[in-house]
Design a protein around this motif. Structure first.
Motif, short mmCIF file in Angstrom:
data_model
loop_
_atom_site.label_atom_id
_atom_site.label_comp_id
_atom_site.label_asym_id
_atom_site.label_seq_id
_atom_site.Cartn_x
_atom_site.Cartn_y
_atom_site.Cartn_z
N ASP A 38 0.10 -36.35 -37.11
CA ASP A 38 1.02 -35.62 -36.31
C ASP A 38 1.35 -36.41 -34.94
O ASP A 38 0.66 -36.51 -33.81
CB ASP A 38 -1.16 -35.19 -35.13
N GLU A 39 2.45 -37.09 -35.17
CA GLU A 39 3.02 -37.60 -34.87
C GLU A 39 4.22 -36.68 -33.77
O GLU A 39 4.79 -37.98 -33.18
CB GLU A 39 4.00 -38.80 -35.40
N PHE A 40 4.54 -36.42 -34.16
CA PHE A 40 5.59 -35.16 -33.31
C PHE A 40 5.15 -34.40 -32.44
O PHE A 40 4.10 -34.14 -31.94
CB PHE A 40 6.29 -33.61 -34.20
N VAL A 41 6.47 -34.56 -31.11
CA VAL A 41 6.10 -33.57 -30.37
C VAL A 41 7.15 -32.35 -29.70
O VAL A 41 8.05 -32.98 -30.02
CB VAL A 41 5.68 -34.58 -28.70
N LEU A 42 6.28 -31.68 -28.84
CA LEU A 42 7.42 -30.61 -28.80
C LEU A 42 8.17 -31.13 -27.20
O LEU A 42 7.51 -31.62 -26.29
CB LEU A 42 7.11 -28.96 -28.92
N TYR A 43 9.74 -31.07 -27.27
CA TYR A 43 9.73 -30.98 -25.21
C TYR A 43 10.80 -29.59 -25.37
O TYR A 43 10.51 -28.47 -26.82
CB TYR A 43 11.24 -31.63 -26.06
N ALA A 98 5.07 -24.38 -30.74
CA ALA A 98 5.45 -23.32 -30.06
C ALA A 98 4.75 -22.14 -29.25
O ALA A 98 4.68 -21.84 -28.31
CB ALA A 98 7.03 -22.89 -30.57
N CYS A 99 4.27 -21.54 -30.86
CA CYS A 99 3.88 -20.30 -30.35
C CYS A 99 2.01 -20.29 -29.86
O CYS A 99 2.12 -19.47 -28.93
CB CYS A 99 3.35 -19.59 -32.16
N LYS A 100 1.39 -21.73 -29.70
CA LYS A 100 0.51 -21.82 -29.34
C LYS A 100 1.15 -22.42 -28.13
O LYS A 100 -0.22 -21.77 -26.82
CB LYS A 100 0.01 -23.15 -30.30
N GLN A 101 1.87 -22.96 -28.14
CA GLN A 101 2.10 -23.59 -27.00
C GLN A 101 2.94 -22.15 -25.58
O GLN A 101 2.34 -22.28 -24.40
CB GLN A 101 3.39 -24.53 -26.57
N ASN A 102 3.47 -21.18 -26.05
CA ASN A 102 3.85 -20.25 -25.31
C ASN A 102 2.27 -18.93 -25.33
O ASN A 102 2.40 -18.26 -23.96
CB ASN A 102 5.00 -19.75 -26.82
N LYS A 103 1.71 -19.21 -26.46
CA LYS A 103 0.69 -18.31 -26.03
C LYS A 103 -0.18 -18.94 -25.33
O LYS A 103 -1.21 -18.62 -23.72
CB LYS A 103 -0.15 -17.38 -27.04
N ILE A 115 10.38 -17.83 -26.46
CA ILE A 115 9.87 -19.34 -26.99
C ILE A 115 11.08 -19.37 -28.14
O ILE A 115 10.69 -18.54 -29.25
CB ILE A 115 9.33 -20.01 -27.08
N SER A 116 12.09 -19.92 -28.25
CA SER A 116 12.71 -20.16 -29.14
C SER A 116 12.96 -21.88 -30.11
O SER A 116 12.77 -22.67 -29.48
CB SER A 116 14.84 -20.63 -28.41
N VAL A 117 13.05 -21.67 -31.23
CA VAL A 117 12.70 -22.35 -32.79
C VAL A 117 13.28 -22.86 -33.26
O VAL A 117 14.23 -20.86 -33.62
CB VAL A 117 11.22 -22.35 -33.13
N LEU A 147 8.92 -14.88 -29.79
CA LEU A 147 8.88 -15.24 -30.60
C LEU A 147 10.81 -15.29 -31.18
O LEU A 147 10.91 -13.93 -31.14
CB LEU A 147 8.90 -15.99 -31.82
N GLU A 148 11.43 -16.36 -30.97
CA GLU A 148 12.81 -16.34 -30.98
C GLU A 148 13.16 -17.20 -32.18
O GLU A 148 13.10 -18.54 -31.76
CB GLU A 148 14.32 -16.52 -30.23
#
Ligand code: C2E
Ligand code: MG
Ligand code: MG
Ligand code: MG
Length: 288
Positions: A38-43, A98-103, A115-117, A147-148
């Motif tokens: 789990d070393e990834f992170v979203l900006y 991304a979906c979790k964060q937008n929710k 949110i665009s992925v 979701l986009e």
């Protein structure tokens, strides 16, 4: 010295083929560890309505928070992840996060926005893409209209297969945009056939609109074309107020770029969502 060594580990595209192969193995095992650990992170980078100046969407952009090397840009590992197939588990992580964060933002009362992925070709063409995305939407509770998916055209793409996948995505109710528009191959052919919602004008055209009349003409023409085709259009890589004015005069719908904000952490983005406008200091200092 350690830093020097660390940098070299990721120069997978240098011309020294021997070091390429050694580093690829290392990169592959490190990436596998990153997926498990789990070393990834979203900006997140805001997308701004050009008329109102308000945030109307965000693009999720992955970074690798490497234990020894700090934040690593996607340019260093996404191409390799695509080649090796590791993009599939990584891409699934991105989609879910991304979906979790937008929710979560919606639950916290922030304005609803898509949110665009970014979807790699490999993900786009994977078996049962629709089922996988539907599963993530159900798990996270995000309404598909928020979701986009950003797809980059590629010259090796099987057009009929692509149309089929796009139709399935449209059935799900998600939005689809073509990323880096103008840099691919045979764009107009795809445009005519693809059921898409939006074009993202590539940064390389936007960069020189104020100095290169050809780029200005290309950007103005792409925008005019999107209006005729009933597509939305967003310009990437907007860095100056002059570029913004040009895009506004030419009736571009949305803009994204350092002029407003670079990609930022979730915490930083929330500060902007509180006011609804990007808070890049440059933008406010130079505001008209
Ligand atoms: P992209 O999807 O075209 O994303 C836009 C890139 O342009 C981002 O780089 C962003 O930071 C950068 N950018 C935005 N505004 C400006 C500006 O005003 N000036 C300049 N010079 N650059 C700007 P980033 O985050 O390094 O991502 C690079 C590429 O990596 C992305 O290009 C995308 O192709 C890929 N990528 C990023 N995240 C993911 C992901 O989760 N999955 C996949 N498959 N690819 C990803
Ligand atoms: Mg993108
Ligand atoms: Mg792009
Ligand atoms: Mg790009």
């Amino acid at each position: 010295r350690a830093k020097e060594k660390g940098r070299n580990d990721f120069q997978i595209f240098n011309t020294d083929m021997k070091s390429v192969s050694i580093n690829r193995l290392k990169l592959e095992s490190e990436l596998r560890r990153a997926i498990v650990g789990d070393e990834f992170v979203l900006y997140y980078q805001p997308q701004v309505d050009i008329e109102t100046g308000r945030i109307v969407g965000v693009e999720a952009l992955i970074r690798w928070d490497h234990p020894g090397k700090g934040l690593i840009s996607p340019n260093y590992f996404i191409p390799f992840a695509e080649e090796s197939g590791l993009i599939v588990p990584i891409g699934e992580w991105v989609l879910r996060a991304a979906c979790k964060q937008n929710k979560a933002w919606q639950n916290q009362g922030y304005p609803m926005m898509p949110i665009s992925v970014n979807l790699s070709m490999r993900q786009f063409f994977q078996h049962n893409l629709k089922g996988k995305i539907r599963h993530v939407l159900e798990q996270t509770g995000l309404d598909p209209q928020y979701l986009e998916l950003e797809i980059t055209e590629s010259m090796t793409m099987d057009v009929d297969h692509a149309i089929q996948s796009l139709l399935e995505l449209k059935e799900l109710g998600v939005n689809v945009s073509i990323d880096d528009f103008g840099t691919g191959y045979s764009s107009l052919y795809y445009l005519k056939k693809f059921p898409i919602d939006k074009l993202k004008i590539d940064r390389s055209f936007v960069r020189d609109i104020m100095v290169d009349p050809n780029d200005a003409a290309i950007v103005a023409t792409i925008i005019a074309m999107t209006h005729h085709l009933n597509l939305k259009v967003i310009a990437e890589g907007v860095e100056t107020e002059d570029q913004l004015h040009f895009l506004h005069e030419n009736r571009c719908n949305e803009v994204q770029g350092y002029w407003f904000s670079p990609p930022v952490s979730a915490d930083e983005l929330e500060k902007m969502l509180k006011t609804g406008i990007p808070n890049a200091s440059a933008a406010s200092v130079h505001a008209k």
